[in-house]
Write a protein that holds these residues in place. Structure first.
Motif, PDB file in Angstrom:
ATOM      1  N   HIS A  36     -20.724   2.339 -12.409  1.00  0.00           N
ATOM      2  CA  HIS A  36     -19.636   2.423 -13.383  1.00  0.00           C
ATOM      3  C   HIS A  36     -19.611   1.237 -14.345  1.00  0.00           C
ATOM      4  CE1 HIS A  36     -15.494   1.895 -14.855  1.00  0.00           C
ATOM      5  NE2 HIS A  36     -15.586   3.210 -15.048  1.00  0.00           N
ATOM      6  N   ASP A  37     -19.626   0.030 -13.819  1.00  0.00           N
ATOM      7  CA  ASP A  37     -19.532  -1.152 -14.675  1.00  0.00           C
ATOM      8  C   ASP A  37     -20.712  -1.260 -15.631  1.00  0.00           C
ATOM      9  OD1 ASP A  37     -17.141  -1.788 -13.452  1.00  0.00           O
ATOM     10  OD2 ASP A  37     -18.039  -3.262 -12.090  1.00  0.00           O
ATOM     11  N   ASP A  38     -21.915  -1.016 -15.126  1.00  0.00           N
ATOM     12  CA  ASP A  38     -23.107  -1.082 -15.982  1.00  0.00           C
ATOM     13  C   ASP A  38     -23.055  -0.031 -17.083  1.00  0.00           C
ATOM     14  OD1 ASP A  38     -24.503  -3.243 -14.758  1.00  0.00           O
ATOM     15  OD2 ASP A  38     -25.049  -1.900 -13.115  1.00  0.00           O
ATOM     16  N   GLN A  40     -20.414   1.345 -18.369  1.00  0.00           N
ATOM     17  CA  GLN A  40     -19.359   0.943 -19.305  1.00  0.00           C
ATOM     18  C   GLN A  40     -19.834  -0.172 -20.238  1.00  0.00           C
ATOM     19  OE1 GLN A  40     -16.324   2.148 -19.933  1.00  0.00           O
ATOM     20  NE2 GLN A  40     -16.465   3.745 -18.402  1.00  0.00           N
ATOM     21  N   ASP A  41     -20.774  -0.988 -19.765  1.00  0.00           N
ATOM     22  CA  ASP A  41     -21.294  -2.107 -20.551  1.00  0.00           C
ATOM     23  C   ASP A  41     -22.454  -1.707 -21.463  1.00  0.00           C
ATOM     24  OD1 ASP A  41     -19.429  -3.819 -19.449  1.00  0.00           O
ATOM     25  OD2 ASP A  41     -20.803  -4.617 -17.928  1.00  0.00           O
ATOM     26  N   GLY A  42     -22.759  -0.408 -21.537  1.00  0.00           N
ATOM     27  CA  GLY A  42     -23.785   0.054 -22.459  1.00  0.00           C
ATOM     28  C   GLY A  42     -25.151   0.315 -21.858  1.00  0.00           C
ATOM     29  N   TRP A  43     -25.306   0.139 -20.576  1.00  0.00           N
ATOM     30  CA  TRP A  43     -26.568   0.458 -19.919  1.00  0.00           C
ATOM     31  C   TRP A  43     -26.665   1.968 -19.733  1.00  0.00           C
ATOM     32  CZ3 TRP A  43     -30.278  -3.155 -18.725  1.00  0.00           C
ATOM     33  CH2 TRP A  43     -29.896  -4.495 -18.818  1.00  0.00           C
ATOM     34  N   GLU A  70     -30.957  -1.020 -21.452  1.00  0.00           N
ATOM     35  CA  GLU A  70     -29.904  -1.361 -22.399  1.00  0.00           C
ATOM     36  C   GLU A  70     -30.367  -1.087 -23.830  1.00  0.00           C
ATOM     37  OE1 GLU A  70     -26.662  -4.866 -22.612  1.00  0.00           O
ATOM     38  OE2 GLU A  70     -28.734  -5.510 -22.551  1.00  0.00           O
TER      39      GLU A  70
END
Length: 70
Positions: A36-38, A40-43, A70
């Motif tokens: 989820h975090d990755d 959300q960060d554009g990965w 990325e």
């Protein structure tokens, strides 16, 4: 840029309603929480593969390797 993420999966995490008592982490066994975090960060997911694992009656476990870009 790329990075490799390994995720341990254990279907007992889902059986407990994601309340992971006695686990090694709050994301243990849950793919969507790990990525989820990755995401959300554009990965983005470039490739995904499963390996290893075992099954003893109702409990199934194994690993997923995800190549993120990325």
């Amino acid at each position: 840029m790329q990075k490799l993420v390994t995720i341990y999966l254990d279907n007992m995490a889902y059986a407990k309603g994601k309340m992971l008592v006695g686990s090694f982490g709050d994301k243990h066994g849950l793919v969507e929480e790990h990525l989820h975090d990755d995401l959300q960060d554009g990965w983005g997911v470039k490739a995904i593969h499963g390996f290893g694992g075992s099954s003893d009656e109702l409990n199934t476990k194994g690993w997923v390797v995800v190549l993120l870009e990325e």
